[in-house]
Design a protein around this motif. Structure first.
Motif, PDB file in Angstrom:
ATOM      1  N   ARG A  28     -30.003   2.727  30.743  1.00  0.00           N
ATOM      2  CA  ARG A  28     -30.533   1.362  30.633  1.00  0.00           C
ATOM      3  C   ARG A  28     -29.419   0.367  30.316  1.00  0.00           C
ATOM      4  O   ARG A  28     -29.400  -0.749  30.841  1.00  0.00           O
ATOM      5  N   GLU A  31     -27.486  -0.179  33.506  1.00  0.00           N
ATOM      6  CA  GLU A  31     -28.303  -0.960  34.434  1.00  0.00           C
ATOM      7  C   GLU A  31     -28.337  -2.426  34.019  1.00  0.00           C
ATOM      8  O   GLU A  31     -28.206  -3.326  34.854  1.00  0.00           O
ATOM      9  N   ASN A  32     -28.534  -2.668  32.725  1.00  0.00           N
ATOM     10  CA  ASN A  32     -28.576  -4.049  32.232  1.00  0.00           C
ATOM     11  C   ASN A  32     -27.233  -4.747  32.423  1.00  0.00           C
ATOM     12  O   ASN A  32     -27.185  -5.951  32.701  1.00  0.00           O
ATOM     13  N   ASP A  36     -26.917  -8.148  34.411  1.00  0.00           N
ATOM     14  CA  ASP A  36     -26.375  -9.319  33.717  1.00  0.00           C
ATOM     15  C   ASP A  36     -25.021  -9.767  34.255  1.00  0.00           C
ATOM     16  O   ASP A  36     -24.466 -10.770  33.794  1.00  0.00           O
ATOM     17  N   ARG A 108     -33.417  -3.175  39.603  1.00  0.00           N
ATOM     18  CA  ARG A 108     -32.592  -2.373  38.702  1.00  0.00           C
ATOM     19  C   ARG A 108     -31.233  -2.042  39.320  1.00  0.00           C
ATOM     20  O   ARG A 108     -30.323  -1.568  38.637  1.00  0.00           O
TER      21      ARG A 108
END
Length: 262
Positions: A28, A31-32, A36, A108
Motif C-alpha cells: 500500500r 502504491e500510494n 502521489d 492503483r
C-alpha cells in the motif's frame, strides 16, 4: 532512486497505514507513493536490503511485497538491473484472485481512467439474462455498455446487466459501477469468471483501435452478494496486446493430491 519513498518508509510501523500483514502495508505504501507522484514510471526502487533496513522489516517481507506488485503490473523487474515502476504504457497484468473494478485496477497503477459510453438504459431482459439474474418475465434489466480507456489507450469493452431493483437508474454510473453498488449496499463479494480467446470483429476492433482480426480476451463474469444472490452479469472484451490475467496456483497438501500425476 526515489528519495520520497525512502523518506516515507519509516512510517510503515507507525500506525498510519491500515492494518494487515507487513507485506500488504508495504504494498500500500508503494502504491500510494506512485499515486502521489513520489514514484514515477521508470523510477528505480532501492534494493531489497536497503528497503528492509530503512523500514525495519525482513527482506522476506520486502520480497513478498515486491513480487505481489510485479504480478499486479505496478512494478517490473529487470535481471541484473533491479526493480522499477512500470511504464504506464506497459501491458497490464490483472490478478484473478481479487474481485476489483476496472477503475480500481487502473487507479492503483496511477493510470488515468475514463469511459466512452456506448449505452445506458433499461430493457426487457434476454432469456440468458433472465436465467442468470433470476428474473421473471415482467422484470427489467439495466444495461451499461462502455469502452474503458486508461491513459488514453482503449483497453476493454464492458457490457454489464443488472436487475433494475439493484440499479434503478443506469445514469448513476459515471465512472465505477462497483462504487454505485457499494453506496446502495449491493457491492458483490465474489464472482465466477470464464475467460476465452477470440478474434475481434470489425465494430469491436474499431472501438479498441486495433486491426480487425486481432486477438482478444473475452470474459464472462457472474458476481454474487454475500447472501449468494447474483448481482451482476458482465461480458467484457479486452485487448490481448494490452492486458493479461495472472493467477497464483498452490500445490495442496498430500491428502489433496494423493493419486495425482505430477
Amino acid at each position: 532512486m526515489s528519495d520520497g519513498l525512502i523518506n516515507i518508509l519509516p512510517t510503515l510501523n507507525d500506525g498510519s497505514i491500515a492494518g494487515g500483514p507487513l507485506y500488504v502495508k508495504l504494498q500500500r505504501l508503494i502504491e500510494n507513493a506512485v499515486l502521489d507522484g513520489l514514484l514515477k514510471p521508470g523510477d528505480a526502487l532501492p534494493p531489497e536490503r536497503e528497503l528492509a533496513a530503512i523500514a525495519d522489516i525482513s527482506r522476506v517481507t520486502v520480497r513478498k511485497a515486491v513480487q505481489g506488485l510485479v504480478s499486479d503490473g505496478l512494478l517490473i523487474q529487470r535481471h541484473g538491473s533491479g526493480t522499477f515502476v512500470a511504464p504506464r504504457s506497459a501491458r497490464v497484468e490483472q490478478s484473478l484472485t481479487h474481485l476489483t473494478s476496472f477503475t480500481e485496477d487502473m487507479a492503483r497503477r496511477g493510470m488515468v481512467v475514463r469511459s466512452t459510453w456506448l449505452d445506458r438504459g433499461i430493457y426487457v431482459p434476454s432469456p440468458e439474462e433472465m436465467v442468470t439474474l433470476g428474473l421473471t418475465s415482467g422484470e427489467r434489466v439495466s444495461r451499461i455498455s462502455r469502452l474503458r480507456v486508461a491513459n488514453d489507450t482503449p483497453m476493454a469493452i464492458e457490457r454489464a446487466a443488472l436487475s433494475v431493483h439493484v440499479l434503478p437508474n443506469p445514469e448513476l454510473v459515471t465512472l465505477s459501477l462497483y462504487a454505485v453498488l457499494a453506496a446502495s449496499g449491493n457491492r458483490p463479494v465474489r464472482a465466477i469468471q470464464r475467460i476465452s480467446a477470440a478474434i475481434l470483429k470489425e465494430n469491436d476492433a474499431k472501438l479498441l483501435e486495433v486491426p480487425v482480426g486481432s486477438a482478444s480476451l473475452n470474459i464472462e463474469r457472474i458476481s454474487y452478494l454475500d447472501s449468494g444472490k447474483v448481482i451482476e452479469f458482465t461480458r467484457s472484451i479486452y485487448r490481448a496486446d494490452a492486458y493479461e490475467f495472472v493467477a497464483e496456483l498452490k500445490l495442496g497438501d498430500s491428502s489433496e493430491i494423493s493419486g495425482a500425476v505430477l
